[in-house]
Enzyme design. Structure first.
Site, PDB file in Angstrom:
ATOM      1  N   CYS A  49      -5.531   8.409   8.808  1.00 32.17           N
ATOM      2  CA  CYS A  49      -5.702   7.895  10.171  1.00 32.17           C
ATOM      3  C   CYS A  49      -5.278   8.950  11.170  1.00 32.17           C
ATOM      4  CB  CYS A  49      -4.862   6.634  10.369  1.00 32.17           C
ATOM      5  SG  CYS A  49      -5.488   5.245   9.444  1.00 32.17           S
ATOM      6  N   ARG A  62      -9.132   0.308   3.632  1.00 32.77           N
ATOM      7  CA  ARG A  62      -8.160   1.238   3.044  1.00 32.77           C
ATOM      8  C   ARG A  62      -6.862   0.531   2.686  1.00 32.77           C
ATOM      9  NH1 ARG A  62      -5.820   4.966   6.841  1.00 32.77           N
ATOM     10  NH2 ARG A  62      -4.454   5.118   5.054  1.00 32.77           N
ATOM     11  N   ASP A  91       3.416   0.576  12.341  1.00 33.68           N
ATOM     12  CA  ASP A  91       2.168   0.083  11.752  1.00 33.68           C
ATOM     13  C   ASP A  91       1.865  -1.366  12.144  1.00 33.68           C
ATOM     14  OD1 ASP A  91       1.796   2.553  10.648  1.00 33.68           O
ATOM     15  OD2 ASP A  91       2.215   1.964   8.582  1.00 33.68           O
ATOM     16  N   ARG A 122      -0.319  15.176  13.021  1.00 33.67           N
ATOM     17  CA  ARG A 122       0.474  14.672  11.893  1.00 33.67           C
ATOM     18  C   ARG A 122       0.934  15.856  11.048  1.00 33.67           C
ATOM     19  NH1 ARG A 122      -1.986   9.115   9.473  1.00 33.67           N
ATOM     20  NH2 ARG A 122       0.101   9.067   8.589  1.00 33.67           N
ATOM     21  N   LYS A 162       0.834  -1.212   0.000  1.00 34.32           N
ATOM     22  CA  LYS A 162       0.000   0.000   0.000  1.00 34.32           C
ATOM     23  C   LYS A 162       0.859   1.249   0.000  1.00 34.32           C
ATOM     24  CE  LYS A 162      -2.625   2.633   3.422  1.00 34.32           C
ATOM     25  NZ  LYS A 162      -1.516   3.419   3.986  1.00 34.32           N
ATOM     26  N   ASN A 163       1.827   1.310   0.901  1.00 36.01           N
ATOM     27  CA  ASN A 163       2.563   2.566   1.048  1.00 36.01           C
ATOM     28  C   ASN A 163       3.498   2.841  -0.125  1.00 36.01           C
ATOM     29  OD1 ASN A 163       1.166   3.163   3.321  1.00 36.01           O
ATOM     30  ND2 ASN A 163       2.780   2.563   4.751  1.00 36.01           N
TER      31      ASN A 163
HETATM   32  C1  UD1 Z   1       3.994   6.849   6.924  1.00 41.22           C
HETATM   33  C2  UD1 Z   1       3.024   5.716   6.714  1.00 41.22           C
HETATM   34  C3  UD1 Z   1       2.354   5.376   8.025  1.00 41.22           C
HETATM   35  C4  UD1 Z   1       3.395   5.065   9.089  1.00 41.22           C
HETATM   36  C5  UD1 Z   1       4.455   6.163   9.160  1.00 41.22           C
HETATM   37  C6  UD1 Z   1       5.621   5.784  10.053  1.00 41.22           C
HETATM   38  C7  UD1 Z   1       2.364   6.109   4.428  1.00 41.22           C
HETATM   39  C8  UD1 Z   1       1.286   6.556   3.488  1.00 41.22           C
HETATM   40  N1  UD1 Z   1       2.047   6.135   5.722  1.00 41.22           N
HETATM   41  O1  UD1 Z   1       3.241   7.949   7.404  1.00 41.22           O
HETATM   42  O2  UD1 Z   1       1.523   4.255   7.813  1.00 41.22           O
HETATM   43  O3  UD1 Z   1       2.787   4.939  10.350  1.00 41.22           O
HETATM   44  O4  UD1 Z   1       4.985   6.430   7.862  1.00 41.22           O
HETATM   45  O5  UD1 Z   1       6.217   4.606   9.618  1.00 41.22           O
HETATM   46  O6  UD1 Z   1       3.427   5.707   4.013  1.00 41.22           O
HETATM   47  N2  UD1 Z   1       6.668  14.334  11.231  1.00 41.22           N
HETATM   48  C9  UD1 Z   1       6.937  15.675  11.469  1.00 41.22           C
HETATM   49  N3  UD1 Z   1       6.894  16.532  10.410  1.00 41.22           N
HETATM   50  C10 UD1 Z   1       6.618  16.140   9.140  1.00 41.22           C
HETATM   51  C11 UD1 Z   1       6.355  14.768   8.905  1.00 41.22           C
HETATM   52  C12 UD1 Z   1       6.389  13.890   9.964  1.00 41.22           C
HETATM   53  O7  UD1 Z   1       7.186  16.066  12.603  1.00 41.22           O
HETATM   54  O8  UD1 Z   1       6.612  16.968   8.224  1.00 41.22           O
HETATM   55  C13 UD1 Z   1       6.696  13.377  12.360  1.00 41.22           C
HETATM   56  C14 UD1 Z   1       5.343  12.697  12.601  1.00 41.22           C
HETATM   57  O9  UD1 Z   1       4.537  13.487  13.452  1.00 41.22           O
HETATM   58  C15 UD1 Z   1       5.782  11.394  13.216  1.00 41.22           C
HETATM   59  C16 UD1 Z   1       7.099  11.075  12.536  1.00 41.22           C
HETATM   60  O10 UD1 Z   1       7.564  12.312  11.998  1.00 41.22           O
HETATM   61  O11 UD1 Z   1       6.000  11.554  14.598  1.00 41.22           O
HETATM   62  C17 UD1 Z   1       7.036  10.069  11.426  1.00 41.22           C
HETATM   63  O12 UD1 Z   1       6.067  10.463  10.474  1.00 41.22           O
HETATM   64  P1  UD1 Z   1       6.177  10.046   8.942  1.00 41.22           P
HETATM   65  O13 UD1 Z   1       7.268   9.045   8.795  1.00 41.22           O
HETATM   66  O14 UD1 Z   1       6.224  11.272   8.125  1.00 41.22           O
HETATM   67  O15 UD1 Z   1       4.775   9.340   8.700  1.00 41.22           O
HETATM   68  P2  UD1 Z   1       3.879   9.397   7.395  1.00 41.22           P
HETATM   69  O16 UD1 Z   1       4.742   9.526   6.194  1.00 41.22           O
HETATM   70  O17 UD1 Z   1       2.756  10.352   7.569  1.00 41.22           O
END
Ligand code: UD1
Length: 434
Positions: free
Chosen positions: A117, A399, A307, A122, A22-23
């Site tokens: 989610c 999803r 996850d 986020r 998915k990701n």
């Molecule tokens: C992706 C995955 C999600 C998974 C997560 C962590 C997808 C579509 N989703 O989510 O299923 O749980 O990786 O493995 O691939 N953060 C910031 N600033 C940012 C972005 C992130 O502070 O601009 C923080 C977030 O709050 C969190 C951490 O970084 O604490 C990791 O987030 P991130 O790896 O970005 O998660 P996603 O890409 O949203």
């Protein structure tokens, strides 16, 4: 489909095929927008998140043709920016990848803040920081994101991520693929789907190096050409079936996996007394004895995936003794614990730590899927619980899990999906799920 009804207690036996990741899919479909020519994606998972992204591309003018249920041809020769996509972009998390793809393709972007989610705040500050470093000006207001470049093309830059973010790493990679000059991204995430995206971009003519390490270098190219690409299998879907066997007992061969991507999960399950054998592109998971307690800390790859946190916590509910789970990625990922408590779990949560006292068995109850992986955990719990579990709000589960009911039934689980007429509240949830 609104709910799953599970009669627990059946051990699982047989074989299950894992779908495409998915990701990876939700990153690669937006990236296909930048390609001149037809992109054929194989091993595409049939899940609502990928359906929505394909619909978004269609609304922008792409030709999307399903060759078979897991293969799609995407031709973005005639795409343009469109407000028509907004209700869909608001409903899924991965719509933020459209920012990088649109900037790469058009030198400007117009989309909404992403949905998805809800496990705490986020933020997307690292995505924004990356796009700005590449020369985009970005404005965010009233839930809309607008980005522009001065002369229609991004420029390569050196970017250090303050936080290891999967999403920011992917978004900047996509944007930089067609930027002018060299982009270096430091402190990047190393998840398998990041390597998959790099492989996809390179097979369309991009020049991306270092994916899978903590520094990625991208030399921008003028254009990307069409081609065929097969997505990697889904690490988390495979891990979820591994935990299902650990919880319910039995022996299952899990096919179409990359065992290396599962090592952190396999190692933890072995520590808990589960047998995991690797055989080529399959793992065989067997549990016929008691489960041992364990401590788990979630971390970015190659650490234990966040996850998989709800699913492993569910298995630990049945282990002998006290286990400690520490969430190392998200601030608030224990909402589902209240649901497990309804089934007799004894879990205390304090901040990012959950302390789990093993119980002999869980008892079936009506529970809700609070989000995608929490929903998967409810299914795992229902499979091993005594009596009947009804899992509501399964729109979240769908999803990310292709035909979870069919796959589990084939392994001997007593699970059925029940469709009910949509109530206004269910309709609203369906709109917001993603
Ligand atoms: C992706 C995955 C999600 C998974 C997560 C962590 C997808 C579509 N989703 O989510 O299923 O749980 O990786 O493995 O691939 N953060 C910031 N600033 C940012 C972005 C992130 O502070 O601009 C923080 C977030 O709050 C969190 C951490 O970084 O604490 C990791 O987030 P991130 O790896 O970005 O998660 P996603 O890409 O949203």
């Amino acid at each position: 489909m609104d709910k799953y009804i599970i009669k627990g207690g059946n051990q699982l036996f047989g074989e299950v095929e894992i779908s495409g990741a998915k990701n990876a899919a939700v990153a690669i479909i937006p990236a296909a927008m930048m390609v001149d020519g037809v992109v054929r994606l194989e091993n595409l998972p049939q899940i609502s998140d990928t359906d929505k992204l394909l619909q978004i591309l269609e609304l922008m003018g792409a030709q999307v043709r399903m060759v078979n249920p897991s293969t799609v041809d995407i031709d973005c020769s005639h795409v343009s920016l469109s407000n028509k996509i907004f209700s869909l972009t608001r409903s899924i998390r991965a719509s933020y990848y459209l920012i990088g793809a649109m900037l790469g393709r058009f030198g400007k972007a117009k989309t909404t803040m992403p949905g998805g989610c809800n496990f705490g705040v986020r933020p997307i500050d690292q995505h924004v920081k990356g796009m700005k470093a590449l020369g985009a000006s970005i404005s965010i207001g009233r839930g809309l994101i607008n980005a522009e470049t001065r002369d229609g093309r991004l420029r390569g830059a050196r970017i250090y991520l303050d936080k290891v973010s999967v999403g920011a790493t992917i978004n900047i990679m996509i944007a930089a693929a067609m930027a002018e000059g060299l982009t270096v991204i430091e402190n990047v995430a190393r998840e398998p789907h990041i390597v998959d995206l790099a492989n996809f971009l390179n097979s369309m003519g991009a020049d991306v190096r270092g994916a899978g390490t903590d520094v990625i270098k991208i030399r921008g190219v003028r254009s990307l050409h069409g081609g065929t690409y097969a997505l990697i299998p889904d690490q988390i879907e495979a891990g979820t079936y591994m935990t299902a066997v650990a919880a319910a007992g039995g022996e299952v061969r899990i096919n179409n996996v990359i065992p290396r991507h599962l090592e952190c999960i396999s190692a933890k399950l072995r520590e808990m007394g589960v047998t995991v054998e690797e055989q080529g592109d399959a793992v065989i998971v067997r549990r016929d004895g008691p489960l041992e307690r364990a401590n788990v800390k979630t971390q970015p790859y190659p650490g234990f995936p966040t996850d998989m946190q709800p699913q492993i916590t569910t298995v630990l509910c049945m282990a002998q003794g006290t286990s400690v789970v520490t969430e190392g990625v998200w601030d608030n990922r224990y909402k589902y614990v209240n649901e497990l408590r309804k089934m007799g779990a004894e879990i205390t949560v304090s901040g990012k730590t959950a302390i789990i006292e093993g119980v002999n068995h869980l008892v079936g109850a009506p529970v809700a899927a609070c989000d995608l992986r929490a929903g998967a955990a409810m299914v795992v719990a229902g499979l091993c619980a005594e009596g009947t579990t009804v899992v509501e709000d399964v729109v979240y589960i769908e999803r990310g899990y292709q035909d979870i009911v069919g796959k589990l039934r084939a392994l001997g689980a007593d699970i059925v999906a029940v469709t009910e007429p949509d109530e206004p509240e269910q309709e609203r949830r369906r709109e917001n799920a993603g």
